[in-house]
Design a protein around this motif. Structure first.
Motif, PDB file in Angstrom:
ATOM      1  N   ASP A 164       0.810  -1.215   0.000  1.00  0.00           N
ATOM      2  CA  ASP A 164       0.000   0.000   0.000  1.00  0.00           C
ATOM      3  C   ASP A 164       0.846   1.269   0.000  1.00  0.00           C
ATOM      4  OD1 ASP A 164       0.873  -0.516   2.621  1.00  0.00           O
ATOM      5  OD2 ASP A 164      -0.885   0.464   3.502  1.00  0.00           O
ATOM      6  N   VAL A 165       2.136   1.153   0.240  1.00  0.00           N
ATOM      7  CA  VAL A 165       3.039   2.304   0.132  1.00  0.00           C
ATOM      8  C   VAL A 165       3.207   2.685  -1.335  1.00  0.00           C
ATOM      9  CG1 VAL A 165       5.451   3.026   0.421  1.00  0.00           C
ATOM     10  CG2 VAL A 165       4.288   1.776   2.245  1.00  0.00           C
ATOM     11  N   ALA A 166       3.172   1.685  -2.221  1.00  0.00           N
ATOM     12  CA  ALA A 166       3.425   1.916  -3.641  1.00  0.00           C
ATOM     13  C   ALA A 166       2.162   1.908  -4.498  1.00  0.00           C
ATOM     14  CB  ALA A 166       4.397   0.872  -4.168  1.00  0.00           C
ATOM     15  N   PHE A 167       1.123   1.166  -4.082  1.00  0.00           N
ATOM     16  CA  PHE A 167      -0.089   0.989  -4.881  1.00  0.00           C
ATOM     17  C   PHE A 167      -1.320   1.493  -4.137  1.00  0.00           C
ATOM     18  CE2 PHE A 167       2.773  -2.397  -6.257  1.00  0.00           C
ATOM     19  CZ  PHE A 167       2.637  -2.385  -7.633  1.00  0.00           C
ATOM     20  N   ILE A 168      -2.272   2.074  -4.890  1.00  0.00           N
ATOM     21  CA  ILE A 168      -3.559   2.413  -4.279  1.00  0.00           C
ATOM     22  C   ILE A 168      -4.352   1.109  -4.092  1.00  0.00           C
ATOM     23  CG2 ILE A 168      -3.587   4.761  -5.216  1.00  0.00           C
ATOM     24  CD1 ILE A 168      -5.664   3.786  -7.299  1.00  0.00           C
ATOM     25  N   GLU A 169      -5.382   1.159  -3.269  1.00  0.00           N
ATOM     26  CA  GLU A 169      -6.151  -0.035  -2.887  1.00  0.00           C
ATOM     27  C   GLU A 169      -6.684  -0.811  -4.095  1.00  0.00           C
ATOM     28  OE1 GLU A 169      -7.732  -3.023  -0.833  1.00  0.00           O
ATOM     29  OE2 GLU A 169      -6.619  -1.405   0.169  1.00  0.00           O
ATOM     30  N   ASN A 170      -7.205  -0.119  -5.094  1.00  0.00           N
ATOM     31  CA  ASN A 170      -7.803  -0.807  -6.247  1.00  0.00           C
ATOM     32  C   ASN A 170      -6.913  -0.739  -7.494  1.00  0.00           C
ATOM     33  OD1 ASN A 170      -8.153   1.916  -6.683  1.00  0.00           O
ATOM     34  ND2 ASN A 170     -10.207   1.703  -7.534  1.00  0.00           N
ATOM     35  N   ALA A 171      -5.602  -0.729  -7.289  1.00  0.00           N
ATOM     36  CA  ALA A 171      -4.654  -0.670  -8.409  1.00  0.00           C
ATOM     37  C   ALA A 171      -4.785  -1.917  -9.278  1.00  0.00           C
ATOM     38  CB  ALA A 171      -3.227  -0.546  -7.886  1.00  0.00           C
ATOM     39  N   VAL A 199      11.293   6.749 -18.026  1.00  0.00           N
ATOM     40  CA  VAL A 199      10.877   7.923 -18.789  1.00  0.00           C
ATOM     41  C   VAL A 199       9.452   8.248 -18.359  1.00  0.00           C
ATOM     42  CG1 VAL A 199      10.372   8.832 -21.092  1.00  0.00           C
ATOM     43  CG2 VAL A 199      12.272   7.242 -20.779  1.00  0.00           C
ATOM     44  N   GLY A 200       9.201   9.500 -18.057  1.00  0.00           N
ATOM     45  CA  GLY A 200       7.847   9.884 -17.699  1.00  0.00           C
ATOM     46  C   GLY A 200       7.815  10.979 -16.669  1.00  0.00           C
ATOM     47  N   ASP A 201       6.654  11.101 -16.032  1.00  0.00           N
ATOM     48  CA  ASP A 201       6.459  12.146 -15.031  1.00  0.00           C
ATOM     49  C   ASP A 201       5.603  11.594 -13.898  1.00  0.00           C
ATOM     50  OD1 ASP A 201       3.779  12.213 -15.983  1.00  0.00           O
ATOM     51  OD2 ASP A 201       4.268  13.780 -17.428  1.00  0.00           O
ATOM     52  N   ASP A 202       4.983  12.483 -13.138  1.00  0.00           N
ATOM     53  CA  ASP A 202       4.195  12.055 -11.981  1.00  0.00           C
ATOM     54  C   ASP A 202       2.803  11.547 -12.341  1.00  0.00           C
ATOM     55  OD1 ASP A 202       6.193  12.484 -10.144  1.00  0.00           O
ATOM     56  OD2 ASP A 202       5.568  14.525  -9.677  1.00  0.00           O
ATOM     57  N   ARG A 203       2.469  11.536 -13.605  1.00  0.00           N
ATOM     58  CA  ARG A 203       1.176  11.007 -14.045  1.00  0.00           C
ATOM     59  C   ARG A 203       1.320   9.674 -14.754  1.00  0.00           C
ATOM     60  NH1 ARG A 203      -0.603  14.626 -18.032  1.00  0.00           N
ATOM     61  NH2 ARG A 203       1.555  15.232 -18.122  1.00  0.00           N
ATOM     62  N   LEU A 204       2.361   9.553 -15.594  1.00  0.00           N
ATOM     63  CA  LEU A 204       2.544   8.376 -16.441  1.00  0.00           C
ATOM     64  C   LEU A 204       4.027   8.167 -16.682  1.00  0.00           C
ATOM     65  CD1 LEU A 204       1.407   6.217 -18.476  1.00  0.00           C
ATOM     66  CD2 LEU A 204       1.476   8.026 -20.188  1.00  0.00           C
ATOM     67  N   GLY A 205       4.462   6.924 -16.568  1.00  0.00           N
ATOM     68  CA  GLY A 205       5.867   6.643 -16.809  1.00  0.00           C
ATOM     69  C   GLY A 205       6.101   5.245 -17.327  1.00  0.00           C
ATOM     70  N   PHE A 214       0.020   6.822 -12.406  1.00  0.00           N
ATOM     71  CA  PHE A 214       0.011   7.210 -11.004  1.00  0.00           C
ATOM     72  C   PHE A 214      -1.288   7.899 -10.615  1.00  0.00           C
ATOM     73  CE2 PHE A 214       4.442   6.970 -12.233  1.00  0.00           C
ATOM     74  CZ  PHE A 214       4.950   6.164 -11.226  1.00  0.00           C
ATOM     75  N   ALA A 215      -1.714   7.663  -9.389  1.00  0.00           N
ATOM     76  CA  ALA A 215      -2.854   8.366  -8.801  1.00  0.00           C
ATOM     77  C   ALA A 215      -2.387   9.745  -8.335  1.00  0.00           C
ATOM     78  CB  ALA A 215      -3.401   7.554  -7.623  1.00  0.00           C
ATOM     79  N   GLU A 216      -3.326  10.569  -7.920  1.00  0.00           N
ATOM     80  CA  GLU A 216      -3.008  11.925  -7.463  1.00  0.00           C
ATOM     81  C   GLU A 216      -1.995  11.939  -6.316  1.00  0.00           C
ATOM     82  OE1 GLU A 216      -4.076  14.979  -8.663  1.00  0.00           O
ATOM     83  OE2 GLU A 216      -4.930  13.832 -10.314  1.00  0.00           O
ATOM     84  N   ASP A 217      -2.030  10.912  -5.459  1.00  0.00           N
ATOM     85  CA  ASP A 217      -1.133  10.887  -4.299  1.00  0.00           C
ATOM     86  C   ASP A 217       0.252  10.307  -4.607  1.00  0.00           C
ATOM     87  OD1 ASP A 217      -1.572   8.146  -4.454  1.00  0.00           O
ATOM     88  OD2 ASP A 217      -2.529   7.991  -2.490  1.00  0.00           O
ATOM     89  N   GLY A 218       0.527   9.986  -5.876  1.00  0.00           N
ATOM     90  CA  GLY A 218       1.841   9.494  -6.272  1.00  0.00           C
ATOM     91  C   GLY A 218       1.994   7.985  -6.217  1.00  0.00           C
ATOM     92  N   ARG A 219       0.953   7.275  -5.746  1.00  0.00           N
ATOM     93  CA  ARG A 219       1.020   5.818  -5.745  1.00  0.00           C
ATOM     94  C   ARG A 219       0.525   5.283  -7.083  1.00  0.00           C
ATOM     95  NH1 ARG A 219      -2.163   3.768  -0.733  1.00  0.00           N
ATOM     96  NH2 ARG A 219      -3.544   5.452  -1.406  1.00  0.00           N
TER      97      ARG A 219
END
Length: 147
Positions: free
Chosen positions: A23-30, A67-73, A101-106
């Motif tokens: 859960d540190v890296a993934f959101i609950e419904n990833a 390669v990417g950013d905080d939304r897609l990599g 990535f989700a809004e919280d970076g996970r």
């Protein structure tokens, strides 16, 4: 540090003990998808990695580039492993992961792209012979020799 860099580090340092803290890296419904699995949720992701660790020894991911950013990599990686019955390491499997990535970076979605036939199956005697034969038949080189 960007979400992609944080996740790349998590992925490269992943060990069986880390499955307690997905859960540190993934959101609950990833969502996690690879050539063998397509699961949603932390429990499903955990099962995928538990299965990997149960059937391999010395399993680790080496992140080669990102390669990417905080939304897609995208992460290009090598998977180094040995099956439990092996005496030596297998050739590493190369792949690419598309990570959203989700809004919280996970991670919201992790989809792996790699050639199971050429990278993995080819390392086994019977399957490898079948894959090499099929590859020869489907190759453009075989078509040019036939014509």
């Amino acid at each position: 540090m960007s979400a992609l860099a944080r996740y790349g580090e998590f992925f490269a340092e992943l060990q069986p003990a880390d499955l307690e803290r997905l859960d540190v890296a993934f959101i609950e419904n990833a969502r996690f998808k690879d050539p063998f699995n397509d699961v949603t949720g932390l429990a499903g992701i955990r099962r995928v990695f538990e299965h990997m660790y149960a059937n391999t020894a010395m399993a680790r991911f080496e992140v080669l580039e990102s390669v990417g950013d905080d939304r897609l990599g995208y992460l290009r990686w090598h998977f180094h492993f040995r099956l439990k019955r092996d005496r030596t390491d297998r050739a590493p499997v190369e792949g690419v992961s598309r990570v959203v990535f989700a809004e919280d970076g996970r991670v919201r979605e992790h989809i792996d792209y790699w050639d199971a036939a050429g990278e993995l199956y080819a390392q086994f005697p019977v399957l490898g012979a079948l894959m090499r034969g099929l590859r020869r038949r489907l190759s453009s080189e075989s078509a040019s020799r036939a014509g």
